[in-house]
Design an enzyme around this catalytic site. Structure first.
Site, mmCIF file in Angstrom:
data_model
loop_
_atom_site.group_PDB
_atom_site.id
_atom_site.type_symbol
_atom_site.label_atom_id
_atom_site.label_comp_id
_atom_site.label_asym_id
_atom_site.label_seq_id
_atom_site.Cartn_x
_atom_site.Cartn_y
_atom_site.Cartn_z
ATOM 1 N N GLU A 55 0.836 -1.333 0.012
ATOM 2 C CA GLU A 55 0.002 -0.169 -0.045
ATOM 3 C C GLU A 55 0.828 1.327 -0.194
ATOM 4 O OE1 GLU A 55 -2.400 -3.134 2.355
ATOM 5 O OE2 GLU A 55 -0.234 -2.414 2.045
ATOM 6 N N CYS A 86 -0.367 1.178 6.958
ATOM 7 C CA CYS A 86 -0.819 1.502 5.609
ATOM 8 C C CYS A 86 -2.185 2.439 5.795
ATOM 9 C CB CYS A 86 -0.949 0.302 4.953
ATOM 10 S SG CYS A 86 0.647 -0.357 4.474
#
Length: 157
Positions: A55, A86
């Site tokens: 991510e 993330c």
């Protein structure tokens, strides 16, 4: 508009590329409207950077592609539920929706030392602007952990 399932398939395919290159089994893709902004995989080992999650890599590439740190109206497909780091970054980028397949519990079952802080709790603490959509292609995403665990050099962190 790129459909969420199509975006997730791109993340799964990129994840498999990462697994083939001895990276851990996580992939992520970002789109806005009909524009694919990024498709990445985890590069923790090759970059020697514990923060190089799929991510984070996808957000970095998507922001470069968009020319902005804010990705409002973007959708994200992640093969696994985002970890707290993330999820915080996704919140700060102001993405619209995060679709994910496997869960934090699935990652932990595969050997990763996950923090037991669900993405929904991180999103809620940030005011809940980012919508979460769990379970997209979940079986295919969970299978990535099996593919990875079958490799002789798989190492969880």
């Amino acid at each position: 508009m790129i459909e969420p399932a199509e975006l997730m398939q791109a993340a799964i395919d990129k994840c498999r590329h990462g697994i083939a290159n001895n990276e851990s089994p996580f992939g992520c893709a970002v789109a806005r409207g009909d524009q694919l902004l990024a498709v990445t995989h985890n590069t923790v080992y090759s970059s020697v950077d514990i923060t190089a999650h799929a991510e984070i890599n996808a957000l970095r590439a998507a922001c470069q592609s968009a020319g902005d740190v804010l990705l409002e109206s973007a959708i994200v497909a992640s093969t696994c539920e985002p970890c707290p780091m993330c999820m915080a970054a996704l919140h700060w980028a102001r993405v619209e929706t995060v679709y994910y397949g496997a869960t934090i519990a699935d990652a932990q079952a595969a050997g990763f030392s996950e923090l037991q802080l669900p993405a929904s709790e991180v999103a809620k603490s940030g005011g809940g602007r980012v919508a979460l959509a769990p379970g997209l292609l979940a079986e295919e995403c969970r299978y990535l952990f099996d593919e990875w665990n079958q490799r002789p050099n798989s190492r969880a962190y």
